[in-house]
Design a protein around this motif. Structure first.
Motif, short mmCIF file in Angstrom:
data_model
loop_
_atom_site.label_atom_id
_atom_site.label_comp_id
_atom_site.label_asym_id
_atom_site.label_seq_id
_atom_site.Cartn_x
_atom_site.Cartn_y
_atom_site.Cartn_z
N MET A 126 22.57 14.25 -17.58
CA MET A 126 21.68 13.32 -18.01
C MET A 126 21.18 12.19 -16.51
SD MET A 126 23.60 12.83 -20.68
CE MET A 126 23.94 11.54 -20.91
N GLN A 127 20.70 12.81 -15.60
CA GLN A 127 19.99 12.54 -14.83
C GLN A 127 19.11 13.53 -14.33
OE1 GLN A 127 20.98 9.67 -12.46
NE2 GLN A 127 22.90 9.80 -13.70
N TYR A 128 17.96 13.05 -13.74
CA TYR A 128 16.77 13.60 -12.74
C TYR A 128 15.90 14.03 -13.67
CZ TYR A 128 19.45 13.56 -8.68
OH TYR A 128 20.19 12.94 -6.74
N PRO A 129 15.64 13.07 -14.92
CA PRO A 129 14.23 13.60 -15.89
C PRO A 129 13.84 14.81 -15.93
CG PRO A 129 14.22 11.43 -15.58
CD PRO A 129 15.08 11.73 -15.06
N PHE A 130 14.02 16.16 -16.25
CA PHE A 130 12.52 17.24 -16.16
C PHE A 130 13.55 18.31 -15.12
CE2 PHE A 130 11.05 14.63 -20.00
CZ PHE A 130 11.36 15.59 -20.88
N ASP A 131 14.00 17.99 -14.12
CA ASP A 131 13.74 18.58 -13.39
C ASP A 131 14.65 19.62 -13.32
OD1 ASP A 131 12.47 17.28 -10.96
OD2 ASP A 131 13.66 15.70 -11.10
N ALA A 132 16.16 20.00 -14.02
CA ALA A 132 16.49 20.80 -14.36
C ALA A 132 15.72 22.08 -15.34
CB ALA A 132 17.51 20.60 -15.53
N TYR A 133 14.46 21.66 -16.07
CA TYR A 133 13.65 22.73 -16.64
C TYR A 133 13.02 22.97 -15.44
CZ TYR A 133 9.26 23.59 -19.55
OH TYR A 133 8.22 24.71 -19.75
N TYR A 134 12.27 22.25 -14.24
CA TYR A 134 11.74 22.50 -14.01
C TYR A 134 11.59 24.09 -12.46
CZ TYR A 134 7.96 19.47 -15.28
OH TYR A 134 7.02 18.53 -16.40
N TYR A 190 4.25 14.78 -11.39
CA TYR A 190 5.60 14.99 -12.20
C TYR A 190 3.96 15.24 -13.62
CZ TYR A 190 10.09 15.00 -10.72
OH TYR A 190 10.96 15.33 -10.24
N LEU A 191 2.98 14.39 -13.77
CA LEU A 191 2.12 15.12 -14.45
C LEU A 191 1.57 16.55 -14.18
CD1 LEU A 191 0.12 14.14 -17.15
CD2 LEU A 191 -1.24 12.97 -15.57
N SER A 192 0.92 16.18 -13.75
CA SER A 192 0.77 18.33 -12.88
C SER A 192 2.33 19.07 -13.27
CB SER A 192 0.02 17.80 -11.71
OG SER A 192 -0.72 19.34 -11.33
N ILE A 212 -5.63 17.67 -13.64
CA ILE A 212 -5.66 16.65 -13.56
C ILE A 212 -6.80 16.08 -12.83
CG2 ILE A 212 -3.26 16.70 -14.54
CD1 ILE A 212 -2.97 15.25 -11.42
N PRO A 213 -6.43 15.04 -13.85
CA PRO A 213 -8.28 14.14 -12.94
C PRO A 213 -7.47 13.13 -12.12
CG PRO A 213 -7.95 13.71 -15.49
CD PRO A 213 -6.91 14.89 -15.33
N LEU A 214 -8.07 13.21 -10.64
CA LEU A 214 -7.70 12.62 -9.29
C LEU A 214 -8.58 11.64 -8.50
CD1 LEU A 214 -4.62 13.80 -7.15
CD2 LEU A 214 -6.34 12.49 -6.06
N SER A 215 -9.46 12.71 -8.16
CA SER A 215 -10.70 11.36 -7.12
C SER A 215 -11.61 11.18 -8.41
CB SER A 215 -11.67 12.98 -6.96
OG SER A 215 -10.53 14.18 -6.65
N ASP A 216 -11.48 11.47 -9.18
CA ASP A 216 -12.08 10.60 -9.91
C ASP A 216 -11.24 9.45 -11.27
OD1 ASP A 216 -14.54 11.37 -9.18
OD2 ASP A 216 -15.47 13.16 -11.36
N GLU A 222 0.86 -1.88 0.25
CA GLU A 222 0.15 0.29 0.04
C GLU A 222 0.85 1.21 0.06
OE1 GLU A 222 -3.50 2.65 2.51
OE2 GLU A 222 -2.98 -0.08 3.35
N ALA A 223 1.73 1.33 0.60
CA ALA A 223 2.94 2.38 0.89
C ALA A 223 3.22 2.59 -0.50
CB ALA A 223 4.22 1.78 1.96
N LEU A 224 4.06 1.45 -1.00
CA LEU A 224 4.73 1.27 -2.74
C LEU A 224 3.33 2.04 -3.58
CD1 LEU A 224 6.76 1.08 -4.54
CD2 LEU A 224 6.14 -1.18 -4.50
N ALA A 225 1.86 1.43 -3.05
CA ALA A 225 1.63 2.07 -4.17
C ALA A 225 1.38 3.89 -4.54
CB ALA A 225 0.20 1.29 -4.08
N LEU A 226 1.41 4.12 -2.95
CA LEU A 226 0.56 5.67 -2.12
C LEU A 226 1.61 6.51 -2.83
CD1 LEU A 226 -0.67 6.09 1.03
CD2 LEU A 226 -1.82 6.22 -1.07
N PHE A 227 2.63 5.68 -3.15
CA PHE A 227 4.44 7.13 -3.12
C PHE A 227 4.43 6.12 -5.24
CE2 PHE A 227 8.79 7.05 -5.29
CZ PHE A 227 9.08 7.70 -5.05
N ALA A 228 3.98 5.30 -5.23
CA ALA A 228 4.67 5.32 -7.14
C ALA A 228 3.23 6.98 -7.40
CB ALA A 228 3.42 4.19 -7.38
N LYS A 229 1.86 6.24 -7.15
CA LYS A 229 0.59 7.48 -7.66
C LYS A 229 1.05 8.79 -7.18
CE LYS A 229 -4.01 8.52 -6.09
NZ LYS A 229 -4.53 8.72 -4.98
N SER A 230 1.72 9.14 -6.18
CA SER A 230 2.37 10.34 -5.63
C SER A 230 2.92 10.96 -6.98
CB SER A 230 2.79 10.64 -5.03
OG SER A 230 1.65 10.23 -3.29
#
Length: 506
Positions: A433-441, A125-127, A133-137, A112-120
């Motif tokens: 060459m690491q942490y994809p897109f974090d440099a841009y964000y 990053y999608l948001s 974004i859709p979340l509750s539904d 359950e912890a892994l599922a919550l981390f993966a979802k988060s």
């Protein structure tokens, strides 16, 4: 064992084949009917840590952040064309839910912890790409809700922070679990990763630090003072490659013949030169035109970064002459390359340094800033063979790091804003060459490092700006039009384009 519906069989197979060819995933497709939590966990974790592809796809985020230039063709991200996002990441969340559902009682907390981390992680990053974004539904297709409403970005971030807090608590209570290709089921490692990611999310919310609904400073201090955090690079959430077939580093020349088209920008090269930073010799190769003039590979002047906003024909001309620095051979010739990091200790140190400057926590910003630099350099040195072709005789040692940290351009100094700039520039180098897109964000959040904009080559609609978001997927307008239209109207005055400012940036 509870059966998984046929649609999930398909998704699981597609994800496993798409994420990696790692040996432990070479399973018989006929066994998918008896999928277990451990098998689903492997798929979920690899979906998080695996690169997005090879060749240009592997470095596309570096092109957007102006760290690299792709020379095979005019790459959209090099010239600020973001286009539309994809919502394909939601498919992994279905597997995460099924992983939790199938878990045996003694492993429920862990899965359950892994599922919550993966979802988060996925939804964060999608948001960050689009805003609301859709979340509750979301993920209610089995209940015939195929047109989910959109949650506001503020609601999304609050939910993510709450879910990560729950994940951390569950990991602290959980037993070790099977199916983990990164930490081999060590829940203490996952607890640290989760807490570090909580800090990362909160730092990305720095423009909302006075929002009473978020209480971001209080949340940050509570995590820092009470929760276990990463202690070294050994705690990094990263994918380690090897010399086995299907497990090669994604930029290795055996996986793609297109690696010759990558070159490093003047932003990276010139910054490294200004700091007398030995990472230069680990990131790049000397330019052919300079070695032909007699400059040795251990001379920083032998390295040339191309202007990432120059006209593409001019860049191609310099490339044809050999007046550029290609990426170091350690990325293309060493089968294992280097681990690919998503959440890391060096980054955590920089986050803590900035948090001190912003008044979120008490402490010595310089100590964390220095620790971040040291962790970044140590990571590179420890993942590079001691061979001149990879470090060009400029070896990163503890003595060198100490000298670097005490050099005038590197010492953390000046007012708060200048110190934050220094921290973000060091993160920018760590993100190479690491942490994809974090440099841009991070650039989008802070404006650092200051990236060049050339109105004559900028393909963004607003020629004096780098775009700040992706547009919503076309499929959403085809199949969920009412809800995506409402999201665009509530956020962007009804105009879905790449230059509208999302809530997190206001």
């Amino acid at each position: 064992m509870k059966k998984i519906k046929s649609i999930v069989y398909f998704i699981l197979c597609a994800m496993i084949s798409g994420c990696s060819n790692f040996d432990h995933l070479n399973t018989n497709p006929n066994t998918v009917e008896t999928a277990t939590s451990s098998l689903l966990a492997t798929s979920v974790i690899l979906d998080i840590v695996s690169p997005d592809g090879y060749a240009a796809n592997f470095i596309q985020d570096a092109c957007l952040a102006k760290q690299m230039i792709w020379l095979e063709y005019l790459h959209d991200y090099n010239y600020n064309v973001l286009g539309r996002a994809s919502f394909s990441g939601y498919t992994m969340l279905i597997n995460a839910d099924k992983m939790k559902e199938l878990a045996k009682e003694e492993y429920k907390d862990a899965y359950e912890a892994l599922a919550l981390f993966a979802k988060s992680y996925k939804l964060f990053y999608l948001s960050m790409q689009v805003g609301d974004i859709p979340l509750s539904d979301a993920l209610q297709g089995e209940s015939n809700n195929t047109k989910p409403r959109y949650d506001s970005q503020e609601e999304v971030m609050k939910t993510i922070l709450d879910d990560l807090e729950t994940a951390s608590r569950l990991f602290s209570l959980a037993n070790s679990f099977d199916g983990d290709p990164v930490f081999q089921g060590d829940v203490s490692k996952w607890e640290k990763v989760t807490n570090t990611f909580r800090l990362k999310v909160l730092m990305y919310l720095s423009k909302k630090e006075n929002d009473p609904g978020l209480n971001s400073k209080e949340r940050f201090a509570r995590i820092f003072n009470n929760e276990p955090l990463m202690e070294s690079n050994k705690d990094n959430l990263q994918l380690v490659f090897s010399d086995k077939s299907g497990q090669l580093y994604p930029y290795n020349k055996a996986t793609s013949k297109h690696h010759v088209y990558a070159t490093i920008s003047s932003i990276v090269i010139d910054t490294l030169k200004a700091y007398n930073d030995y990472r230069l010799f680990y990131f790049a190769q000397p330019a052919k035109t300079m070695t032909e003039k007699g400059l040795q590979p251990d001379n920083a002047d032998a390295y040339i970064g191309l202007d990432p906003v120059a006209d593409f024909s001019d860049i191609k001309s310099e490339y044809a002459k050999g007046a550029y620095s290609a990426i170091n051979l350690r990325y293309t010739d060493i089968p294992a390359g280097e681990p690919y990091t998503r959440v890391g200790y060096a980054e955590q140190c920089f986050i803590l340094a900035e948090a001190i400057l912003r008044g979120c926590i008490n402490g010595n910003a310089t100590e964390y800033y220095n620790a971040g630099i040291k962790a970044s350099m140590t990571f590179i040195a420890e993942n590079t063979p001691d061979d001149e072709m990879y470090h060009h005789g400029k070896i990163i040692t503890e003595d060198y790091i100490d000298t670097y940290l005490n050099s005038e351009p590197v010492i953390l100094k000046g007012d708060t804003e200048h110190k934050i700039k220094q921290i973000i520039v060091q993160k920018y180098l760590t993100y190479y060459m690491q942490y994809p897109f974090d440099a841009y964000y991070e650039y989008r959040r802070t404006g650092y490092p200051v990236l060049p904009i050339n109105p004559l080559t900028n393909r963004n609609a607003e020629k004096d700006k780098i775009p700040v978001r992706w547009m919503y997927p076309t499929k959403e307008f085809d199949y969920n039009k009412e809800n995506v239209d409402n999201a665009v109207a509530s956020q962007y005055e009804g105009i879905d384009n790449n230059n509208k400012i999302m809530w997190i940036l206001k």
